[in-house]
Scaffold this motif. Structure first.
Motif, PDB file in Angstrom:
ATOM      1  N   ILE A   1       0.831  -1.308   0.114  1.00 20.83           N
ATOM      2  CA  ILE A   1      -0.021   0.147  -0.170  1.00 20.83           C
ATOM      3  C   ILE A   1       0.967   1.304  -0.088  1.00 20.83           C
ATOM      4  N   ILE A   2       1.936   1.202   0.738  1.00 17.59           N
ATOM      5  CA  ILE A   2       2.825   2.312   0.831  1.00 17.59           C
ATOM      6  C   ILE A   2       3.369   2.366  -0.347  1.00 17.59           C
ATOM      7  N   ASN A   3       3.919   1.383  -0.912  1.00 13.72           N
ATOM      8  CA  ASN A   3       4.606   1.580  -2.367  1.00 13.72           C
ATOM      9  C   ASN A   3       3.757   2.197  -3.408  1.00 13.72           C
ATOM     10  N   LEU A   4       2.553   1.683  -3.428  1.00 13.10           N
ATOM     11  CA  LEU A   4       1.477   2.214  -4.234  1.00 13.10           C
ATOM     12  C   LEU A   4       1.057   3.564  -4.163  1.00 13.10           C
ATOM     13  N   LEU A   5       1.346   4.297  -3.043  1.00 15.87           N
ATOM     14  CA  LEU A   5       1.038   5.672  -2.906  1.00 15.87           C
ATOM     15  C   LEU A   5       2.519   6.272  -3.218  1.00 15.87           C
ATOM     16  N   GLY A   6       3.693   5.340  -3.006  1.00  8.34           N
ATOM     17  CA  GLY A   6       5.000   6.085  -3.381  1.00  8.34           C
ATOM     18  C   GLY A   6       4.996   6.180  -4.798  1.00  8.34           C
ATOM     19  N   PHE A   7       4.218   5.083  -5.549  1.00 10.35           N
ATOM     20  CA  PHE A   7       4.378   5.070  -7.118  1.00 10.35           C
ATOM     21  C   PHE A   7       3.529   6.122  -7.624  1.00 10.35           C
ATOM     22  N   HIS A   8       2.506   6.591  -7.091  1.00 15.32           N
ATOM     23  CA  HIS A   8       1.898   7.824  -7.401  1.00 15.32           C
ATOM     24  C   HIS A   8       2.238   8.916  -7.256  1.00 15.32           C
ATOM     25  N   VAL A   9       3.007   9.337  -6.156  1.00 19.59           N
ATOM     26  CA  VAL A   9       3.692  10.552  -6.048  1.00 19.59           C
ATOM     27  C   VAL A   9       5.016  10.641  -6.879  1.00 19.59           C
ATOM     28  N   ILE A  10       5.612   9.356  -7.414  1.00 17.98           N
ATOM     29  CA  ILE A  10       6.985   9.395  -8.009  1.00 17.98           C
ATOM     30  C   ILE A  10       6.342   9.695  -9.527  1.00 17.98           C
ATOM     31  N   ALA A  11       5.105   8.951  -9.891  1.00 24.16           N
ATOM     32  CA  ALA A  11       4.609   9.193 -11.434  1.00 24.16           C
ATOM     33  C   ALA A  11       4.353  10.582 -11.633  1.00 24.16           C
ATOM     34  N   LYS A  12       3.405  11.260 -10.559  1.00 26.13           N
ATOM     35  CA  LYS A  12       3.033  12.568 -10.848  1.00 26.13           C
ATOM     36  C   LYS A  12       4.207  13.607 -10.754  1.00 26.13           C
ATOM     37  N   LEU A  13       5.040  13.428  -9.675  1.00 24.16           N
ATOM     38  CA  LEU A  13       6.084  14.480  -9.499  1.00 24.16           C
ATOM     39  C   LEU A  13       7.153  14.453 -10.272  1.00 24.16           C
ATOM     40  N   LEU A  14       7.689  13.139 -10.541  1.00 22.03           N
ATOM     41  CA  LEU A  14       9.167  12.962 -11.370  1.00 22.03           C
ATOM     42  C   LEU A  14       8.498  12.731 -12.691  1.00 22.03           C
ATOM     43  N   VAL A  15       7.441  12.337 -13.165  1.00 22.58           N
ATOM     44  CA  VAL A  15       7.219  12.008 -14.748  1.00 22.58           C
ATOM     45  C   VAL A  15       6.110  12.990 -15.199  1.00 22.58           C
ATOM     46  N   HIS A  16       4.953  12.955 -14.557  1.00 26.31           N
ATOM     47  CA  HIS A  16       3.849  13.761 -14.968  1.00 26.31           C
ATOM     48  C   HIS A  16       4.138  15.496 -14.911  1.00 26.31           C
ATOM     49  N   TYR A  17       4.884  15.850 -13.987  1.00 23.75           N
ATOM     50  CA  TYR A  17       4.881  17.216 -13.903  1.00 23.75           C
ATOM     51  C   TYR A  17       5.889  17.611 -14.834  1.00 23.75           C
ATOM     52  N   PRO A  18       7.225  17.275 -14.746  1.00 30.74           N
ATOM     53  CA  PRO A  18       8.138  17.688 -15.808  1.00 30.74           C
ATOM     54  C   PRO A  18       7.705  17.125 -17.302  1.00 30.74           C
ATOM     55  N   ALA A  19       6.857  16.484 -17.648  1.00 29.63           N
ATOM     56  CA  ALA A  19       6.475  16.157 -18.949  1.00 29.63           C
ATOM     57  C   ALA A  19       5.399  16.940 -19.411  1.00 29.63           C
ATOM     58  N   TYR A  20       4.644  17.567 -18.481  1.00 24.78           N
ATOM     59  CA  TYR A  20       3.602  18.764 -18.667  1.00 24.78           C
ATOM     60  C   TYR A  20       4.422  19.769 -19.219  1.00 24.78           C
ATOM     61  N   VAL A  21       5.377  20.458 -18.063  1.00 20.90           N
ATOM     62  CA  VAL A  21       6.074  21.451 -18.360  1.00 20.90           C
ATOM     63  C   VAL A  21       6.840  21.380 -19.715  1.00 20.90           C
ATOM     64  N   SER A  22       7.296  20.500 -19.951  1.00 18.47           N
ATOM     65  CA  SER A  22       8.217  20.353 -21.108  1.00 18.47           C
ATOM     66  C   SER A  22       7.323  20.044 -22.466  1.00 18.47           C
ATOM     67  N   ASN A  23       6.055  19.832 -22.312  1.00 22.01           N
ATOM     68  CA  ASN A  23       5.087  19.567 -23.298  1.00 22.01           C
ATOM     69  C   ASN A  23       5.480  18.288 -24.254  1.00 22.01           C
ATOM     70  N   VAL A  24       5.549  17.229 -23.161  1.00 16.61           N
ATOM     71  CA  VAL A  24       5.702  16.031 -23.787  1.00 16.61           C
ATOM     72  C   VAL A  24       4.714  14.978 -23.551  1.00 16.61           C
ATOM     73  N   ALA A  25       3.653  14.951 -24.454  1.00 13.76           N
ATOM     74  CA  ALA A  25       2.310  14.229 -24.002  1.00 13.76           C
ATOM     75  C   ALA A  25       2.113  12.682 -23.759  1.00 13.76           C
ATOM     76  N   VAL A  26       2.971  12.007 -24.344  1.00 16.56           N
ATOM     77  CA  VAL A  26       2.766  10.692 -24.037  1.00 16.56           C
ATOM     78  C   VAL A  26       3.316  10.175 -22.608  1.00 16.56           C
ATOM     79  N   PRO A  27       4.278  10.515 -22.197  1.00 19.29           N
ATOM     80  CA  PRO A  27       4.710  10.142 -20.870  1.00 19.29           C
ATOM     81  C   PRO A  27       3.720  10.768 -19.786  1.00 19.29           C
ATOM     82  N   ARG A  28       3.480  12.161 -20.037  1.00 19.14           N
ATOM     83  CA  ARG A  28       2.544  12.907 -19.278  1.00 19.14           C
ATOM     84  C   ARG A  28       1.228  12.087 -19.126  1.00 19.14           C
ATOM     85  N   THR A  29       0.788  11.664 -20.175  1.00 20.75           N
ATOM     86  CA  THR A  29      -0.564  11.092 -20.356  1.00 20.75           C
ATOM     87  C   THR A  29      -0.504   9.699 -19.280  1.00 20.75           C
ATOM     88  N   PHE A  30       0.547   8.849 -19.778  1.00 23.51           N
ATOM     89  CA  PHE A  30       0.755   7.639 -19.106  1.00 23.51           C
ATOM     90  C   PHE A  30       0.975   7.579 -17.618  1.00 23.51           C
TER      91      PHE A  30
END
Length: 205
Positions: free
Chosen positions: A156-185
């Motif tokens: 459960i902790i790892n799933l929460l960690g996965f969410h935080v990692i995906a959002k902060l380390l992938v989704h946010y930078p991809a959004y700012v960099s305008n890279v659609a596929v990793p942002r969406t995934f």
């Protein structure tokens, strides 16, 4: 007759704001939120890479170490990090984007007055900030339930960690960099992780 009905249907669609009816196909992404649940389970098994990354992320907080992780305080630590980035850091970056988007700089008396005129990077900085805020309530719900029901469950902790990692380390930078596929995934998989948490807690015996 058929042509008349077609024109009438098109007119009704336009009157309701539908310019591109084929856009309805985007709804097909909805099942992915469920389809990726098994993948999030696999990726967040105990002793996985996600667990190592989650623990490393948690330990970035001063005063938080291994004892905190094993004694039921990992979820508050993840929440603190997520809160800081969602409402603090990305909020400040969003405001900086607004300042960069106007020749006069940030209008601190009316900070939201000019947001409709933002384009390019300033718009993405604001949009990325709001995307995090829109998703935070779902994280907060899953984290609260996890802390109450199963605060030391490593997956459960790892799933929460996965969410935080995906959002902060992938989704946010991809959004700012305008890279659609990793942002969406990243968004879909991070949301799937939260659904997985609630589902797992509901099914626990």
């Amino acid at each position: 007759m058929t042509d008349d009905k077609g024109r009438q249907a098109k007119r009704v669609a336009v009157e309701n704001g539908v310019i591109n009816p084929s856009g309805v196909a985007v709804m097909g992404a909805a099942p992915l939120y469920l389809a990726l649940i098994p993948a999030t389970t696999y990726l967040t098994k105990p002793d996985s890479i996600v667990q190592s990354l989650t623990h490393a992320l948690i330990k970035l907080l001063p005063g938080v170490g291994t004892t905190s992780i094993t004694s039921g305080r990992a979820i508050p630590a993840l929440s603190a990090l997520y809160l800081f980035w969602t409402f603090g850091a990305s909020g400040a970056i969003s405001a900086a984007g607004q300042a960069m988007g106007r020749a006069e700089g940030l209008d601190n008396d009316h900070p939201r007055k000019h947001v409709g005129k933002l384009e390019g990077l300033p718009l993405r900085l604001r949009s990325a900030h709001y995307a995090l805020m829109e998703n935070f309530p779902a994280f907060a719900l899953a984290a609260a339930l996890a802390q109450i029901i199963s605060p030391t469950d490593p997956q459960i902790i790892n799933l929460l960690g996965f969410h935080v990692i995906a959002k902060l380390l992938v989704h946010y930078p991809a959004y700012v960099s305008n890279v659609a596929v990793p942002r969406t995934f990243a968004h879909i998989s991070a949301t799937a992780a939260l659904i997985n948490i609630c589902w797992t807690l509901a099914a626990a015996k």
